[in-house]
Design a protein around this motif. Structure first.
Motif, PDB file in Angstrom:
ATOM      1  N   SER A 178      33.677  -0.693  19.927  1.00 52.61           N
ATOM      2  CA  SER A 178      32.952   0.262  20.531  1.00 52.61           C
ATOM      3  C   SER A 178      31.992  -0.537  21.600  1.00 52.61           C
ATOM      4  O   SER A 178      31.377  -0.081  22.771  1.00 52.61           O
ATOM      5  CB  SER A 178      31.992   0.776  19.622  1.00 52.61           C
ATOM      6  N   SER A 198      36.649  -5.538  13.109  1.00 54.18           N
ATOM      7  CA  SER A 198      36.531  -6.623  14.150  1.00 54.18           C
ATOM      8  C   SER A 198      36.372  -7.930  13.438  1.00 54.18           C
ATOM      9  O   SER A 198      36.162  -8.858  14.095  1.00 54.18           O
ATOM     10  CB  SER A 198      35.459  -6.209  15.104  1.00 54.18           C
ATOM     11  N   SER A 215      34.297  -6.259  19.302  1.00 57.35           N
ATOM     12  CA  SER A 215      33.875  -5.032  18.892  1.00 57.35           C
ATOM     13  C   SER A 215      34.463  -3.700  19.673  1.00 57.35           C
ATOM     14  O   SER A 215      34.361  -3.795  20.951  1.00 57.35           O
ATOM     15  CB  SER A 215      32.171  -4.719  19.068  1.00 57.35           C
ATOM     16  N   THR A 227      28.161  -1.661  18.098  1.00 56.64           N
ATOM     17  CA  THR A 227      27.737  -1.956  16.674  1.00 56.64           C
ATOM     18  C   THR A 227      26.469  -2.986  16.745  1.00 56.64           C
ATOM     19  O   THR A 227      26.573  -4.063  17.149  1.00 56.64           O
ATOM     20  CB  THR A 227      29.116  -2.571  15.980  1.00 56.64           C
TER      21      THR A 227
END
Ligand code: F6P
Length: 560
Positions: free
Chosen positions: A212, A157, A210, A215
């Motif tokens: 997810s 990212s 990001s 992070t």
């Protein structure tokens, strides 16, 4: 049904026997024996030329490596990858970064759904955002137009957009409201602190990138950024905090729920999909910083270049297939010549971050020792890969390449043409001269690494410390020019190379469980560090390190 490990099958064994015969043959001999060697080992596609003639192999070696690729069912694996099968077995999902660069009129139906319309909807959403910035219409909470965009992300990212925005710096849009892009990735906050010290909060927006959205590196930076904005805009200017959230944050993630929870306005969320891996994600919303710098037209050219390489990968015969050949050269070096270090050496300052980008792409993908079926491998996989701009590395670690004890495979990367667009004639002439100088260095280094003393036209004996052993294998990758399209093709070339190697090694290149465990353990350590509880569970070294941190915290100075 369990399959026989690749190293116990016919093609691998034949290669091992063949390697014993050829491994002492010097590149000087290989070149002397075949005047057509360059032609025989050079291939072109999508604006790239790949010269593999300085690899320590023969026609026989290559034929056997192609047998190995067939035995490992590389052609079938390519079709499975591109067709959207669940090739990421440990996470039970496809790896469809190639879908992100399909043209709008294409269609890719995966498990009953055509993915192309969704991909292009996101691109259009991105385009609307980019146009607002470039028209000076994206305004902060106090009404000032946004001039600075800070990308907060790490790993995939961060590295992809960071690398590409630098590589395409010549394509920076000039006739639009200027928006400067910055990157802050490190969890210690150093890069962010530098931005906060320099930027005007009223004209600064943060992109939280990001996949997810969990992070800790990115979320810690995001919290610091949010507090900085609130303190300046809400505290000093009395601005509505909701307005600050809406006008100063964009989120890019595969989790709309988490973006919403964090406070990102739905209209300012760019979504992507679980079937795109983090290190393969620059082609969609994660590429927003790229589009902000070069515009959507150029961003689409980047996608088109990558797509051209995807098509080449899908359709070219194995013996002409650039990703396959690059992968086989790597396999030959790692598994049959015991060369387990690989250096990436771009001869173009714009590719400053290319090696860092490839370090993640290759080592996070293929740094594995268990097959996709869960069996320990009995052979080496991904080599240690590192690099730097070639001309600078010449004055740093080339000494080891030329005269050290390690065998290293090198990739030399350079554009053939440069500086045509420089308006001032004298400056153009100077810069073109510098480009020729750079190419001369690139070609001279690969020649010297290959041929050693034979490359030096100097009569008489030389002492040992002035001798060059040579025989270091390399590949030279030439771009016609560094454009969005050739850069897209170059990145896709390496992505597919990684996939072909993973297929032969029998590993899954699309997960990263080693990294996941590290994240979990860091969380536990952080809890102890913060709470001062649970130290006894740690080993002696870690206990002492934590105690030193506590002591420094208590005393305001470092304990020794
Ligand atoms: O550290 C591993 C990793 O999961 C990478 O694969 C990924 O690119 C990076 O962290 C960032 O992850 P995310 O985009 O989910 O914040």
């Amino acid at each position: 049904m369990p399959t026989t490990p690749i190293d116990q099958r016919g093609a691998w064994r034949a290669l091992a026997a063949h390697a014993r015969e050829i491994r002492e043959t010097h590149l000087c001999t290989l070149f002397a024996d075949d005047p057509e060697r360059h032609r025989a080992y050079t291939r072109q596609a999508a604006g790239l030329t790949v010269d593999l003639s300085k690899q320590r192999w023969s026609g026989d070696s290559l034929a056997r490596l192609l047998d190995l690729a067939r035995e490992a069912e590389v052609p079938e694996a390519i079709q499975r990858l591109l067709g959207g099968e669940r090739v990421n077995v440990s996470e039970n999902r496809p790896a469809l970064h190639t879908a992100l660069r399909l043209p709008q009129d294409a269609s890719l139906v995966v498990e009953g759904e055509d993915l192309v319309p969704g991909v292009h909807r996101t691109l259009e959403h991105m385009e609307t955002m980019v146009e607002r910035f470039h028209a000076g219409q994206w305004r902060g909470a106090t009404g000032k137009a946004i001039r600075h965009v800070v990308n907060l992300g790490v790993g995939g990212s961060d590295l992809g957009p960071l690398m590409v925005t630098h590589a395409l710096s010549d394509y920076r849009l000039r006739d639009v409201h200027s928006v400067e892009v910055h990157f802050a990735s490190t969890m210690d906050g150093s890069q962010l602190a530098d931005c906060l010290g320099r930027l005007d909060p009223e004209a600064t927006l943060f992109v939280l990138s990001s996949k997810s959205f969990t992070t800790i590196d990115t979320l810690s930076n995001a919290r610091t950024a949010r507090d900085w904005l609130m303190a300046r805009l809400e505290g000093e200017e009395g601005v509505d905090p909701e307005l600050v959230m809406r006008q100063h944050f964009i989120g890019v993630s595969a989790s709309p729920e988490k973006m919403a929870e964090w406070g990102i306005a739905p209209a300012h969320q760019l979504e992507f999909w679980e079937w795109v891996g983090g290190r393969y994600s620059l082609w969609g919303g994660i590429g927003l910083p790229i589009a902000l710098v070069v515009g959507m037209k150029r961003f689409r050219e980047l996608l088109a270049g990558a797509h051209a390489m995807d098509e080449h990968f899908r359709t070219a015969a194995l013996a002409d297939n650039l990703p396959v050949l690059l992968a086989l050269a790597g396999i030959w070096n790692v598994n049959f010549l015991d060369i387990r270090a690989h250096s990436i050496l771009p001869y173009d300052g714009r590719l400053e971050y290319f090696a860092a980008y490839l370090e993640q792409l290759e080592m996070e993908s293929n740094g594995k020792s268990v097959t996709a079926e869960g069996r320990e491998v009995g052979y080496s996989t991904c080599p240690v890969l590192w690099g730097q701009l070639g001309p600078n590395a010449q004055h740093a670690f080339y000494q080891l390449l030329h005269q050290g004890t390690q065998a290293v495979e090198c990739d030399f990367i350079a554009p053939l043409r440069r500086y045509d667009e420089v308006e001032n004639e004298a400056t153009r002439a100077h810069l073109k001269g510098q480009h020729r100088l750079t190419l001369a260095n690139c070609f001279a280094q690969s020649r010297l690494l290959a041929l050693g003393d034979d490359a030096i036209d100097e009569p008489g004996e030389r002492p040992g410390h002035k001798r060059y052993r040579g025989n270091q294998p390399s590949t030279t990758l030439l771009l016609d020019e560094l454009t969005p399209s050739t850069l897209g093709a170059l990145i896709a070339l390496y992505e597919h190379k990684v996939f072909v190697q993973a297929t032969i090694w029998g590993i899954n290149p699309f997960d990263q469980w080693g990294v996941e465990l590290g994240k979990q353990i860091a969380g536990e350590t952080q809890r102890i560090l913060e709470s001062h509880e649970g130290l006894e569970a740690m080993d002696a070294s870690t206990r002492a390190l934590i105690e030193a941190a506590w002591a420094a915290d208590a005393n305001g100075k470092v304990a020794t």
